[in-house]
Design a protein around this motif. Structure first.
Motif, mmCIF file in Angstrom:
data_model
loop_
_atom_site.group_PDB
_atom_site.id
_atom_site.type_symbol
_atom_site.label_atom_id
_atom_site.label_comp_id
_atom_site.label_asym_id
_atom_site.label_seq_id
_atom_site.Cartn_x
_atom_site.Cartn_y
_atom_site.Cartn_z
ATOM 1 N N LYS A 4 17.528 -7.161 31.461
ATOM 2 C CA LYS A 4 17.250 -7.338 32.887
ATOM 3 C C LYS A 4 17.967 -6.347 33.791
ATOM 4 O O LYS A 4 17.519 -6.090 34.879
ATOM 5 C CB LYS A 4 17.539 -8.785 33.291
ATOM 6 N N GLY A 5 19.079 -5.766 33.353
ATOM 7 C CA GLY A 5 19.798 -4.797 34.175
ATOM 8 C C GLY A 5 19.426 -3.363 33.866
ATOM 9 O O GLY A 5 20.162 -2.448 34.193
ATOM 10 N N ALA A 6 18.275 -3.170 33.227
ATOM 11 C CA ALA A 6 17.880 -1.832 32.783
ATOM 12 C C ALA A 6 17.788 -0.850 33.951
ATOM 13 O O ALA A 6 18.132 0.325 33.800
ATOM 14 C CB ALA A 6 16.559 -1.884 32.028
ATOM 15 N N GLU A 51 26.364 -10.337 30.257
ATOM 16 C CA GLU A 51 26.309 -9.866 31.640
ATOM 17 C C GLU A 51 27.671 -9.340 32.092
ATOM 18 O O GLU A 51 27.744 -8.321 32.788
ATOM 19 C CB GLU A 51 25.833 -10.994 32.567
ATOM 20 N N THR A 52 28.733 -9.988 31.678
ATOM 21 C CA THR A 52 30.084 -9.550 32.030
ATOM 22 C C THR A 52 30.362 -8.160 31.459
ATOM 23 O O THR A 52 30.881 -7.286 32.158
ATOM 24 C CB THR A 52 31.135 -10.553 31.498
ATOM 25 N N ASP A 53 30.000 -7.958 30.204
ATOM 26 C CA ASP A 53 30.214 -6.660 29.575
ATOM 27 C C ASP A 53 29.344 -5.582 30.209
ATOM 28 O O ASP A 53 29.796 -4.445 30.418
ATOM 29 C CB ASP A 53 29.925 -6.736 28.070
ATOM 30 N N ILE A 54 28.110 -5.932 30.531
ATOM 31 C CA ILE A 54 27.208 -4.970 31.174
ATOM 32 C C ILE A 54 27.779 -4.540 32.521
ATOM 33 O O ILE A 54 27.814 -3.349 32.841
ATOM 34 C CB ILE A 54 25.786 -5.545 31.329
ATOM 35 N N GLN A 55 28.248 -5.494 33.308
ATOM 36 C CA GLN A 55 28.812 -5.164 34.619
ATOM 37 C C GLN A 55 30.068 -4.307 34.485
ATOM 38 O O GLN A 55 30.283 -3.374 35.270
ATOM 39 C CB GLN A 55 29.090 -6.434 35.430
#
Length: 108
Positions: A4-6, A51-55
């Protein structure tokens, strides 16, 4: 770093590439090597789903882009055998550390 954060990931990736293209303009080796390293880092994290790691990774990418744009200035060899450093407006207020001739000669 997919899913989703692509869109955010692509923006961060492109920002890093833009920063290196501007900073290393005219230096084919650095352009090639920096692009390869950026690609490798993003590929290494392709499957991160937290999501935490992506951010955290996106924040690191933004910091890296900012650092490359504001803290790195390439010295260019002039005809007299010395080096010239021309900081841009992005470098205003930054402490520039100019490497010694000895360090520069080792890199050539």
């Amino acid at each position: 770093m997919g899913g989703k954060g692509a869109g955010e990931v692509l923006i961060a990736y492109r920002a890093l590439l833009r920063a290196t293209r501007k900073t290393f303009a005219g230096d084919a080796l650095m352009l090639t090597e920096s692009a390869a390293e950026i690609r490798k880092k993003f590929e290494d994290n392709r499957h991160v789903t937290s999501e935490t790691d992506i951010q955290r990774l996106l924040s690191e990418a933004r910091e890296a882009s900012d650092f490359i744009s504001t803290m790195i200035v390439q010295a260019k060899l002039n005809p007299r055998g010395g080096y010239v450093v021309k900081p841009d407006k992005e470098h205003a207020g930054a402490m520039l550390e100019i490497p010694s001739e000895e360090i520069l000669n080792k890199s050539v």
